[in-house]
Design an enzyme around this catalytic site. Sequence first.
Site, PDB file in Angstrom:
ATOM      1  N   ARG A 123     -20.071  32.418  56.357  1.00 52.28           N
ATOM      2  CA  ARG A 123     -18.683  32.039  57.398  1.00 52.28           C
ATOM      3  C   ARG A 123     -18.554  31.815  59.139  1.00 52.28           C
ATOM      4  NH1 ARG A 123     -16.094  36.284  53.726  1.00 52.28           N
ATOM      5  NH2 ARG A 123     -18.517  37.302  54.502  1.00 52.28           N
ATOM      6  N   HIS A 165     -27.656  30.404  42.660  1.00 49.16           N
ATOM      7  CA  HIS A 165     -27.605  31.654  42.920  1.00 49.16           C
ATOM      8  C   HIS A 165     -27.731  31.398  44.786  1.00 49.16           C
ATOM      9  CE1 HIS A 165     -26.403  35.658  42.723  1.00 49.16           C
ATOM     10  NE2 HIS A 165     -27.273  35.953  43.521  1.00 49.16           N
ATOM     11  N   LEU A 166     -26.643  31.559  44.933  1.00 55.73           N
ATOM     12  CA  LEU A 166     -26.185  30.339  46.350  1.00 55.73           C
ATOM     13  C   LEU A 166     -25.628  32.254  47.479  1.00 55.73           C
ATOM     14  CD1 LEU A 166     -25.992  27.039  47.219  1.00 55.73           C
ATOM     15  CD2 LEU A 166     -28.337  28.671  46.133  1.00 55.73           C
ATOM     16  N   GLY A 167     -26.650  33.030  47.683  1.00 52.43           N
ATOM     17  CA  GLY A 167     -25.609  34.573  48.023  1.00 52.43           C
ATOM     18  C   GLY A 167     -26.463  34.789  49.586  1.00 52.43           C
ATOM     19  N   ASN A 168     -26.535  35.951  50.552  1.00 52.14           N
ATOM     20  CA  ASN A 168     -27.374  35.909  51.057  1.00 52.14           C
ATOM     21  C   ASN A 168     -29.061  35.479  50.906  1.00 52.14           C
ATOM     22  OD1 ASN A 168     -27.795  36.693  53.756  1.00 52.14           O
ATOM     23  ND2 ASN A 168     -26.202  38.539  53.712  1.00 52.14           N
ATOM     24  N   HIS A 199     -33.282  37.768  40.520  1.00 56.95           N
ATOM     25  CA  HIS A 199     -31.287  37.063  40.358  1.00 56.95           C
ATOM     26  C   HIS A 199     -31.469  37.019  39.179  1.00 56.95           C
ATOM     27  CE1 HIS A 199     -31.267  35.472  44.364  1.00 56.95           C
ATOM     28  NE2 HIS A 199     -30.359  37.428  44.724  1.00 56.95           N
ATOM     29  N   GLY A 241     -22.102  30.058  46.766  1.00 56.81           N
ATOM     30  CA  GLY A 241     -22.238  28.735  45.685  1.00 56.81           C
ATOM     31  C   GLY A 241     -20.460  28.866  45.420  1.00 56.81           C
ATOM     32  N   GLU A 242     -19.934  29.966  45.674  1.00 57.61           N
ATOM     33  CA  GLU A 242     -18.561  30.446  44.680  1.00 57.61           C
ATOM     34  C   GLU A 242     -17.123  29.607  45.735  1.00 57.61           C
ATOM     35  OE1 GLU A 242     -18.182  34.091  43.375  1.00 57.61           O
ATOM     36  OE2 GLU A 242     -19.729  33.672  41.829  1.00 57.61           O
ATOM     37  N   ASN A 285     -25.865  50.133  40.783  1.00 51.50           N
ATOM     38  CA  ASN A 285     -26.786  49.723  41.115  1.00 51.50           C
ATOM     39  C   ASN A 285     -27.024  50.853  42.659  1.00 51.50           C
ATOM     40  OD1 ASN A 285     -28.312  48.029  42.477  1.00 51.50           O
ATOM     41  ND2 ASN A 285     -27.016  46.226  42.597  1.00 51.50           N
ATOM     42  N   GLU A 310     -22.793  40.744  37.318  1.00 50.10           N
ATOM     43  CA  GLU A 310     -24.095  40.588  37.166  1.00 50.10           C
ATOM     44  C   GLU A 310     -23.229  42.035  36.289  1.00 50.10           C
ATOM     45  OE1 GLU A 310     -24.904  39.753  41.102  1.00 50.10           O
ATOM     46  OE2 GLU A 310     -27.402  39.457  40.484  1.00 50.10           O
ATOM     47  N   ARG A 345     -33.964  35.739  55.271  1.00 52.37           N
ATOM     48  CA  ARG A 345     -35.310  35.440  54.847  1.00 52.37           C
ATOM     49  C   ARG A 345     -35.652  33.528  55.079  1.00 52.37           C
ATOM     50  NH1 ARG A 345     -34.173  37.467  48.829  1.00 52.37           N
ATOM     51  NH2 ARG A 345     -32.418  39.316  50.153  1.00 52.37           N
ATOM     52  N   ARG A 365     -29.418  48.614  37.049  1.00 56.13           N
ATOM     53  CA  ARG A 365     -29.863  47.896  37.519  1.00 56.13           C
ATOM     54  C   ARG A 365     -31.070  48.320  37.807  1.00 56.13           C
ATOM     55  NH1 ARG A 365     -29.592  44.360  43.131  1.00 56.13           N
ATOM     56  NH2 ARG A 365     -30.540  42.328  42.807  1.00 56.13           N
TER      57      ARG A 365
HETATM   58  P1  ADP Z   1     -25.532  38.893  48.771  1.00 60.27           P
HETATM   59  O1  ADP Z   1     -25.340  39.521  47.497  1.00 60.27           O
HETATM   60  O2  ADP Z   1     -26.344  38.882  48.615  1.00 60.27           O
HETATM   61  O3  ADP Z   1     -25.584  40.318  49.297  1.00 60.27           O
HETATM   62  P2  ADP Z   1     -23.095  37.535  47.985  1.00 60.27           P
HETATM   63  O4  ADP Z   1     -23.600  36.677  47.004  1.00 60.27           O
HETATM   64  O5  ADP Z   1     -22.041  38.314  48.894  1.00 60.27           O
HETATM   65  O6  ADP Z   1     -24.673  37.872  49.310  1.00 60.27           O
HETATM   66  O7  ADP Z   1     -23.232  36.322  49.359  1.00 60.27           O
HETATM   67  C1  ADP Z   1     -22.625  36.736  50.757  1.00 60.27           C
HETATM   68  C2  ADP Z   1     -22.671  35.117  51.226  1.00 60.27           C
HETATM   69  O8  ADP Z   1     -21.508  34.539  51.136  1.00 60.27           O
HETATM   70  C3  ADP Z   1     -22.035  35.328  52.725  1.00 60.27           C
HETATM   71  O9  ADP Z   1     -23.582  34.865  53.401  1.00 60.27           O
HETATM   72  C4  ADP Z   1     -20.836  34.521  52.971  1.00 60.27           C
HETATM   73  O10 ADP Z   1     -20.904  33.889  54.200  1.00 60.27           O
HETATM   74  C5  ADP Z   1     -20.797  34.060  51.723  1.00 60.27           C
HETATM   75  N1  ADP Z   1     -19.014  33.401  51.591  1.00 60.27           N
HETATM   76  C6  ADP Z   1     -18.579  34.473  50.766  1.00 60.27           C
HETATM   77  N2  ADP Z   1     -17.646  33.634  51.037  1.00 60.27           N
HETATM   78  C7  ADP Z   1     -17.343  32.210  51.596  1.00 60.27           C
HETATM   79  C8  ADP Z   1     -16.636  31.731  52.030  1.00 60.27           C
HETATM   80  N3  ADP Z   1     -15.535  32.085  52.347  1.00 60.27           N
HETATM   81  N4  ADP Z   1     -16.970  30.046  53.179  1.00 60.27           N
HETATM   82  C9  ADP Z   1     -18.372  30.382  52.746  1.00 60.27           C
HETATM   83  N5  ADP Z   1     -19.552  31.052  52.619  1.00 60.27           N
HETATM   84  C10 ADP Z   1     -19.168  32.465  51.750  1.00 60.27           C
END
Ligand code: ADP
Length: 400
Positions: free
Chosen positions: A285, A208-211, A180, A333-334, A7, A384, A241, A91
């Site tokens: 966090r 899919h809830l990440g950054n 994604h 999300g996780e 990646n 992924e 964003r 990727r």
């Molecule tokens: P990306 O791949 O888009 O950079 P990720 O899927 O790694 O993002 O997600 C990052 C986000 O997940 C960060 O905002 C982080 O705060 C959140 N995160 C990770 N662990 C936790 C947790 N234990 N509780 C709440 N949020 C979390």
Amino acid sequence: MNILVINCGSSSLKYQLIDSDTEAVLAKGLCERIGIDGSVLTHAPAGKDKVKIETSMPNHTVAVKLVIDALTDTNHGVVQSLDEINAVGHRVVHGGEKFASSVIIDDEVLAAIKECNDLAPLHNPANLIGINSCKEIMPNVPMVAVFDTAFHQTMPEKAYLYGLPYAYYEKYKVRRYGFHGTSHDYVSARTAEILGKTREELKIIVCHLGNGGSVSAVDHGKCVDTSMGLTPLEGIIMGTRSGSIDPAICDFICQKENITPAEMNTILNKKSGVLGISNVSSDFRDIEAAAANNNKLAKAALEAFYYSVAKYIGAYTAAMNGVDAIAFTAGVGENNISGRAEIAKYLGYLGTEIDAEKNNVRGEDRVISTEASKVALLCVPTNEELAIARQTTALISVAS
Ligand code: ADP
């Protein structure tokens, strides 16, 4: 077979070496600051100590060479030689309308990826550099491109067309693509598996809830809508964003603040989202900690984020005329237990019932709704890299 998953970003390169028979990760790592002073390779072989190699990486070809050296090193390596790397899965962010699935890379594919550079100027050129660097170091190893956009290519015209002059679609391919895709594909398949069904029997919404974040509607195995658009800026509120906003805001702010559209674009991508609202952080966090300390704007940011996700779930339930399962994945999300519970509060009208005890989980496959819930809610960790390794293996096996 051993599959090297790559990646590649503009100044970074993440990798994993995966044994496709056992699906074990043999090693993973990250090259940072490629082409910049202070470059470093962090290599984590399974079952051995992590190593940090601080050495000059003037370009990606040098970085790939260092990755191969690390993988074959007598101390921290995991294979004897380059011959034990059977294929590389790359990727690639944007496949435009050309790629609805993964493909074995040849000159024609390289040219087609290059044609999509316009649509993802920050990502595709870097992905191409990664591919070319690997070809240089491993000319005889087959390579596969796995596109973030491919899974969403099944969207119907009504979902991908914007309400804009059609000429912009014809001339510039301005339409919804979605991102994604590898994650939405993997997580929807895994959701069906956990429920003991096939994906073809189910209507699934993947959050899919990440950054960066996106929501998608997977109707009987096919993506029918997704929240990201021409670029990964559209959709739910994200870390930095904005997600969807009134497009007229751009011109309004440009005039008020005397800034250019390009500067506005940077604000929308890097300074907005929950960071912009809270002025605390883009990391959920940190925002949660601030909200727990009664920081009003941190609370407002979280509420707006949960609400934006819940609205897309409502929209996609309508798009599919129902929903059987809603899966939460990626960093937030996780792991964000209270976040899932907050989103679930909006879903009572669907007959969903989150189970507080089952929801008390981080990064594990699990149904988190009660037995009585009419719609299954799930926590499903995405993977992924494994999805890329699987698709690479499948294509290489057919080809050989
Ligand atoms: P990306 O791949 O888009 O950079 P990720 O899927 O790694 O993002 O997600 C990052 C986000 O997940 C960060 O905002 C982080 O705060 C959140 N995160 C990770 N662990 C936790 C947790 N234990 N509780 C709440 N949020 C979390």
